[in-house]
Design an enzyme around this catalytic site. Sequence first.
Site, PDB file in Angstrom:
ATOM      1  N   GLY A  90      21.753  30.172 -54.557  1.00  0.00           N
ATOM      2  CA  GLY A  90      21.539  28.742 -54.800  1.00  0.00           C
ATOM      3  C   GLY A  90      20.871  28.053 -53.631  1.00  0.00           C
ATOM      4  N   ARG A 117      17.847  24.169 -52.955  1.00  0.00           N
ATOM      5  CA  ARG A 117      18.046  22.739 -52.674  1.00  0.00           C
ATOM      6  C   ARG A 117      19.385  22.521 -51.983  1.00  0.00           C
ATOM      7  NH1 ARG A 117      17.490  20.766 -58.573  1.00  0.00           N
ATOM      8  NH2 ARG A 117      16.356  22.744 -58.698  1.00  0.00           N
ATOM      9  N   VAL A 169      22.724  34.298 -60.869  1.00  0.00           N
ATOM     10  CA  VAL A 169      23.886  34.970 -60.277  1.00  0.00           C
ATOM     11  C   VAL A 169      25.127  34.920 -61.169  1.00  0.00           C
ATOM     12  CG1 VAL A 169      23.141  34.830 -57.881  1.00  0.00           C
ATOM     13  CG2 VAL A 169      24.377  32.901 -58.892  1.00  0.00           C
ATOM     14  N   ASN A 195      26.782  30.257 -52.521  1.00  0.00           N
ATOM     15  CA  ASN A 195      26.633  28.807 -52.543  1.00  0.00           C
ATOM     16  C   ASN A 195      26.301  28.255 -53.924  1.00  0.00           C
ATOM     17  OD1 ASN A 195      25.878  26.057 -51.239  1.00  0.00           O
ATOM     18  ND2 ASN A 195      24.022  26.671 -52.310  1.00  0.00           N
ATOM     19  N   TYR A 214      35.513  21.694 -62.959  1.00  0.00           N
ATOM     20  CA  TYR A 214      34.893  21.918 -61.648  1.00  0.00           C
ATOM     21  C   TYR A 214      35.976  22.185 -60.605  1.00  0.00           C
ATOM     22  CZ  TYR A 214      32.235  20.976 -57.371  1.00  0.00           C
ATOM     23  OH  TYR A 214      31.661  21.072 -56.132  1.00  0.00           O
ATOM     24  N   ILE A 240      28.881  15.027 -49.841  1.00  0.00           N
ATOM     25  CA  ILE A 240      27.655  15.405 -49.140  1.00  0.00           C
ATOM     26  C   ILE A 240      26.461  14.790 -49.866  1.00  0.00           C
ATOM     27  CG2 ILE A 240      26.284  17.316 -48.231  1.00  0.00           C
ATOM     28  CD1 ILE A 240      29.117  17.234 -47.111  1.00  0.00           C
TER      29      ILE A 240
END
Length: 244
Positions: A9, A12, A61, A87, A152, A185
Amino acid sequence: MSKVVLITGASRGIGRAEAEKFAREGYQVIANYHNSKERMEQFAQQMTEQGLSVIPMQADVSDEVQVKRMVEEILSQFGHIDVLICNAGIARQSLFTDFTADQWHNMMAVNLDSVFYCCKEALPSMIRRQKGSIITTSSIWGISGASCEVPYSASKAAVIGLTKALAKEVGPSGIRVNCIAPGVIDTEMNGNLTAEVMEELKEETPLCQIGTPQQVADCAFFLAEEGASFLTGQVISPNGGFLI
């Protein structure tokens, strides 16, 4: 010979910042992406122009066969993987009762299954060499849970469990497994949040700032290097004090 890092990943956000950080520190970076071919190739070209080495490698993945092919290609070309950074991930805000079974399975496939597949394929060569570092990516919501992000949160909590258990299993082989659980983030993943919400999150953070992908990348690099040689099975959470 340069150390080799595989970052999933990496087109970005945090993954891209990690790719740039490791490249600047002299690593041979294998930057995995799924659909963002043009973006990834532009980034790799920018790094090449600066004398740095980033090799884009396409693979979904969440697909075991594609992960196996990717790792085999890396090992064929470079002989080893020193650092694996899992990631790749997706997020979706929704009421739990509105989440469909297909959405649930997709969330688990990308956020959790991908970690299993990548670790499973990378570990044999690490075990043979009796060294290696694996860094998984969770979230503060994997630690505390978040309303309207139940699947999530569940997927990221599972990543933490996988990390801790795997660290115990492969520690005797000289392999360290640690987890980064970022706070809020400034990435595209949070792009759906309004400026007002981001400001509120900033005010709720004791350091009074939103984190940057570069700060998470710095954390990943620390975990990969000798300065963290006695750290394994740990969850490091760069979150500005948002969650203590």
